[in-house]
Scaffold this motif. Structure first.
Motif, PDB file in Angstrom:
ATOM      1  N   ALA A 440      -4.065  14.908 -27.280  1.00 47.11           N
ATOM      2  CA  ALA A 440      -4.175  15.984 -26.287  1.00 47.11           C
ATOM      3  C   ALA A 440      -3.459  15.544 -25.020  1.00 47.11           C
ATOM      4  CB  ALA A 440      -5.645  16.288 -25.994  1.00 47.11           C
ATOM      5  N   LEU A 441      -2.697  16.432 -24.441  1.00 48.11           N
ATOM      6  CA  LEU A 441      -1.963  16.120 -23.220  1.00 48.11           C
ATOM      7  C   LEU A 441      -2.915  16.009 -22.046  1.00 48.11           C
ATOM      8  CD1 LEU A 441       1.025  18.593 -23.697  1.00 48.11           C
ATOM      9  CD2 LEU A 441       0.974  16.147 -24.219  1.00 48.11           C
ATOM     10  N   GLN A 442      -2.499  15.246 -21.028  1.00 50.56           N
ATOM     11  CA  GLN A 442      -3.314  15.057 -19.846  1.00 50.56           C
ATOM     12  C   GLN A 442      -2.450  15.199 -18.600  1.00 50.56           C
ATOM     13  OE1 GLN A 442      -6.530  14.687 -19.793  1.00 50.56           O
ATOM     14  NE2 GLN A 442      -6.943  14.292 -21.961  1.00 50.56           N
ATOM     15  N   VAL A 443      -3.017  15.817 -17.575  1.00 50.77           N
ATOM     16  CA  VAL A 443      -2.341  15.887 -16.286  1.00 50.77           C
ATOM     17  C   VAL A 443      -2.124  14.467 -15.758  1.00 50.77           C
ATOM     18  CG1 VAL A 443      -2.594  16.583 -13.870  1.00 50.77           C
ATOM     19  CG2 VAL A 443      -3.233  18.167 -15.698  1.00 50.77           C
ATOM     20  N   GLY A 444      -0.947  14.200 -15.260  1.00 51.75           N
ATOM     21  CA  GLY A 444      -0.634  12.889 -14.724  1.00 51.75           C
ATOM     22  C   GLY A 444       0.176  12.022 -15.658  1.00 51.75           C
ATOM     23  N   GLN A 445       0.296  12.407 -16.929  1.00 51.42           N
ATOM     24  CA  GLN A 445       1.147  11.637 -17.835  1.00 51.42           C
ATOM     25  C   GLN A 445       2.610  11.808 -17.434  1.00 51.42           C
ATOM     26  OE1 GLN A 445      -0.564  13.349 -21.531  1.00 51.42           O
ATOM     27  NE2 GLN A 445      -0.514  11.245 -22.291  1.00 51.42           N
ATOM     28  N   THR A 446       3.327  10.709 -17.417  1.00 46.92           N
ATOM     29  CA  THR A 446       4.753  10.757 -17.105  1.00 46.92           C
ATOM     30  C   THR A 446       5.556  11.071 -18.360  1.00 46.92           C
ATOM     31  OG1 THR A 446       4.719   8.352 -17.312  1.00 46.92           O
ATOM     32  CG2 THR A 446       4.728   9.276 -15.084  1.00 46.92           C
ATOM     33  N   VAL A 447       6.741  11.654 -18.154  1.00 42.85           N
ATOM     34  CA  VAL A 447       7.591  12.048 -19.273  1.00 42.85           C
ATOM     35  C   VAL A 447       8.974  11.416 -19.110  1.00 42.85           C
ATOM     36  CG1 VAL A 447       6.350  14.189 -19.722  1.00 42.85           C
ATOM     37  CG2 VAL A 447       8.267  14.208 -18.130  1.00 42.85           C
ATOM     38  N   TYR A 448       9.616  11.167 -20.255  1.00 42.80           N
ATOM     39  CA  TYR A 448      10.878  10.435 -20.290  1.00 42.80           C
ATOM     40  C   TYR A 448      11.860  11.180 -21.199  1.00 42.80           C
ATOM     41  CZ  TYR A 448       7.616   6.886 -18.678  1.00 42.80           C
ATOM     42  OH  TYR A 448       6.641   6.219 -17.978  1.00 42.80           O
ATOM     43  N   GLU A 449      13.064  11.391 -20.701  1.00 36.49           N
ATOM     44  CA  GLU A 449      14.052  12.139 -21.467  1.00 36.49           C
ATOM     45  C   GLU A 449      14.358  11.449 -22.792  1.00 36.49           C
ATOM     46  OE1 GLU A 449      18.218  14.392 -20.562  1.00 36.49           O
ATOM     47  OE2 GLU A 449      18.088  12.301 -19.910  1.00 36.49           O
ATOM     48  N   THR A 450      14.361  12.264 -23.877  1.00 37.50           N
ATOM     49  CA  THR A 450      14.687  11.774 -25.208  1.00 37.50           C
ATOM     50  C   THR A 450      15.987  12.375 -25.722  1.00 37.50           C
ATOM     51  OG1 THR A 450      12.359  11.435 -25.756  1.00 37.50           O
ATOM     52  CG2 THR A 450      13.888  11.627 -27.593  1.00 37.50           C
TER      53      THR A 450
END
Length: 808
Positions: A440-450
């Motif tokens: 489950a996704l969570q607010v505050g998770q960082t994302v990285y270009e794939t």
């Protein structure tokens, strides 16, 4: 996953070769750079001010039709806020924002005192950010005494009935900062004070009041200053005197300013949003910064991007009492390793399967065309879930549990969950979780270009000055419509890549880029002097950057028809579009190839000029001791005219990399590295393919360009140079063939050669990079898009000025 022994020895050998270190020195450096920076717990406080909705009374406008409001100041506040929370671990409850109507003079000073002054203890971290108008003003009755100020939303001009200046004086700001108990303070001003007599600058919006008002100092201001002085004396015992109208020295701590005094400060427009050019470029750099890089390093990289947009007329700088320190940390906070990100999840919908993203870490040149179906991986850090809970229940706890303090999973861990971009509006994107993902996704998770999706066809947007005569606009529109890769608009309708307008001559015989909508009282940018007065007469049309700088080589020496002028500048239009398309492939912060490239000066003195490297490769690049030494953060990198240059390329990965070099300069020229290995005038397909296969860097190897016996000279007429070094996991077959077709020149192997077909070359580069990306997935791609995998390519760019008779 750790490096195996072979890869480690390759990396060690590269570092020893590049830096001339002993093995013992290498081991010592490794320990030092990997050491965590332990810091005592301290609070982080921020006050962010942004004003878009200025009333007309704050400016004495030349034209009643001008809109006094800004469009990007509130975006600046959001850019800074998301950065502070995600990247630097600020608690949301410790960040106060004042925007538009709340940002009155008293509102700003009261909030500063209560939120920062009353709460900050010794060694706490404080940030004060202001985006809006800046100003100069004269003191009534004083002899040419001028001071500077920030313009609050109620900063109305003095009148006979109300002669007091209602601005927030910089002298007051200085006292507010001096009253803080901590010296760990950073101020950022995305505003200017140059008296330019207008609000627009080319297709950009100025952030300085267009006039210098004259007025008195309000008793409210003098009372506040007296209160602050007493407060400073009581807490610090300092002897402080009123500073109105006097030279008052540097601000406490670190002061980041969007430009030097009397330079322009502008905000730009991109698809879906406006922002201060300085704030956007700096925060984007800070998203991707990793140790041991410093604030000075980040500002130097941001300055390169600022000047691509604003020209040399806006040069950010570091000021303040600590400006002389070379190892300043951003916002006085040490960086954690491996935390550079492209964005963050800000909202969850659809039972945790969909989310809203803030993409503040993606550069403007890329984000402008960032397409749906792009993929980003999600940080699997469990701290993100805790951050979401603390935001809701006890926000103060979010400081130490921020994903900014966590490391992403290593290569040996299970694959990170993926998000697919479904839609995007400016910096905000809607994304969905890849099907079959159990988390489950969570607010505050960082994302990285794939993977990056870009449109296949991208036009050059040319703005027509809206004060061209109607028949001129009609003729220009008609002529530009005949160029298949150009879209024309009226200036101000939407973001533009360049401007088309008249060139006029100032009385000084210095040619100045002034559009018809700008008056003779404007502060123009001197570009070049005519060799004789006669050559400067009867000037016609020209092409300008968005910041109204004349593009050299587009100036007419006599009057001409618009259709003739546009035909004449078509080669420069091609170069501008080729530059735009190649910038869309820049990916230094997201590439997973292990590459470092250095620009070196070999004559008149041997030294390192610039260095770029990837930061997210599975293989850890050896740390460079020189990374922080080649920029002072206050100007673009400079090289002397006539200097001899070379590039040093290092492959720290585990597979061969194939490369090419394409460059653009201030004269509107495109240049490229003519491939080695192609026999004179030979167009044989197999020979070209063999040359592409040989143009490579093996794992653990270093290549130097140009080869011995070939000189690359910094051309004084170029003014500035932007070079792209493109690396791919597969040979660049289409690029090499296109280079041969465009050049067909014998004896030029290893040399930089002008291009006559820049669009064909850049299209070939993009096609090759897509082929390399598809080799990893085997997927098919629709013909109207490109899809690039971050494991398949790297584009490292170098931007520098060429100067004469000066030591850089």
């Amino acid at each position: 996953m750790g490096s195996n022994r072979r890869v480690f020895l390759q990396q060690a050998g590269l570092l020893l070769s590049a830096l001339g270190l002993s093995e013992a020195g290498l081991l010592g450096l490794a320990g030092r750079y990997q050491q965590a920076l332990a810091q005592p717990t301290r609070r982080k406080l921020a006050l962010l001010v942004g004003i878009n909705r200025y009333p007309r009374g704050v400016c004495d406008l030349v034209s009643p039709a001008q809109n006094v409001g800004l469009k990007g100041a509130l975006t600046d506040v959001e850019l800074q806020r998301e950065l502070l929370i995600t990247r630097f671990g600020f608690s949301p409850s410790d960040i106060v924002t004042l925007v538009d109507g709340a940002a009155t003079r008293q509102g700003i000073t009261d909030t500063f005192i209560h939120h920062l002054g009353n709460q900050a203890s010794a060694d706490d971290v404080v940030l004060f950010h202001f985006s809006g108008y800046g100003s100069q003003f004269k003191l009534m009755g004083a002899d040419s005494s001028v001071t500077t100020s920030l313009v609050p939303v109620d900063g109305k001009l003095p009148t006979e009935d109300a002669p007091a200046v209602n601005d927030l004086l910089m002298d007051t700001v200085r006292l507010l900062l001096q009253s803080l108990k901590t010296n760990q303070v950073t101020t950022l001003f995305d505003c200017g004070s140059a008296d330019l007599g207008q609000l627009n600058w080319g297709s950009l919006k100025l952030r300085s009041r267009p006039n210098v008002p004259t007025g008195d100092i309000s008793p409210v201001v003098t009372d506040l200053q007296a209160t602050l002085i007493n407060r400073i004396k009581a807490s610090k015992g300092d002897m402080v005197k009123p500073l109105i109208g006097a030279s008052s020295g540097p601000l406490p701590g670190i002061a980041l300013q969007a430009a030097t005094p009397n330079q322009i400060v502008v905000e730009g427009a991109w698809k879906g949003f406006n922002a201060g050019v300085f704030t956007y470029t700096l925060t984007q750099q800070l998203w991707s910064l990793v140790p041991p890089a410093t604030l000075r390093f980040a500002l130097g990289r941001a300055t390169e991007t600022v000047q691509l947009i604003s020209g040399l007329a806006q040069q950010p700088q570091i000021q303040g009492q600590r400006q002389g320190e070379n190892s300043l940390n951003p916002y006085n906070l040490p960086l954690s390793a491996d935390t550079a990100a492209d964005g963050v999840i800000t909202e969850i919908t659809d039972d945790g399967k969909r989310c809203k993203l803030w993409l503040g870490g993606i550069s403007a040149a890329v984000l402008e065309y960032y397409g749906n179906q792009s993929w980003l991986s999600v940080s699997a850090s469990t701290a993100a879930a805790k951050l979401a809970n603390t935001k809701a229940n006890d926000p103060a706890e979010a400081t130490t549990n921020s994903p900014a303090n966590q490391e992403p999973e290593s290569q040996g861990d299970p694959p990170l969950p993926l998000l697919k971009i479904q839609s995007r509006d400016g910096l905000i994107a809607q994304a969905s979780l890849q099907s079959g993902q159990p988390i489950a996704l969570q607010v505050g998770q960082t994302v990285y270009e794939t993977s990056r999706v870009l449109p296949h066809n991208v036009d050059l947007v040319v703005a027509l000055d809206n004060n061209l005569e109607r028949i001129e606009r009609v003729d220009a529109t008609s002529a530009l419509s005949g160029i298949p890769f150009v879209s024309s608009i009226l200036a101000g309708e939407q973001p533009a890549d360049c401007l088309f307008g008249h060139i006029v001559q100032e009385e000084s015989a210095t040619l100045t880029a002034v559009l018809p909508s700008q008056t003779r009282t404007d502060v123009g940018l001197s570009l070049t002097k005519a060799s004789s007065q006669d050559e400067a007469l009867n000037l016609g049309y020209g092409l300008f950057s968005p910041s109204r700088e004349l593009i050299p080589g587009t100036m007419a020496k006599e009057e001409e028809a618009i259709k003739t002028a546009i035909s004449r500048i078509t080669p420069q239009l091609q170069v501008l579009l080729a530059t735009k398309r190649l910038r869309m492939t820049k990916n230094q912060s997201s590439s997973q190839l292990a590459v470092r490239a250095s620009l070196e000066l070999t004559d008149p003195q041997e030294r390192l000029v610039m260095q770029q490297e990837t930061v997210r490769s599975p293989q850890t690049l050896p740390k460079s001791r020189l990374a922080s030494l080649f920029t002072n953060g206050e100007r673009a990198t400079q090289v002397p005219a006539g200097g001899r240059l070379r590039y040093r390329l290092a492959n720290f990965g585990d597979r061969p990399l194939y490369y090419t070099l394409i460059s653009f300069d201030g004269r509107g020229r495109a240049l490229a590295l003519y491939p080695n290995g192609i026999v004179d005038n030979s167009g044989d397909e197999e020979i070209i393919k063999a040359a592409a296969r040989e143009n490579k860097i093996d794992p653990g190897d270093i290549q130097v360009m140009p080869q011995s016996g070939i000189d690359w000279i910094a051309d004084a007429s170029s003014n500035w140079v932007e070079t792209h070094l493109v690396f791919s996991i597969q040979p660049l077959y289409q690029t090499f063939n296109a280079l041969w077709q465009a050049m067909k020149t014998s004896g030029n192997g290893g040399r930089i050669t002008p291009l006559t077909q820049p669009l064909e070359i850049t299209q070939a580069v993009l096609s090759d990079l897509q082929q390399a990306s598809l080799s990893l997935s085997g997927d098919s791609v629709p013909q109207d898009i490109y899809r690039f995998d971050v494991k398949a390519w790297t584009n490292l760019s170098f931007v520098y000025e060429i100067i004469q008779n000066s030591d850089p």
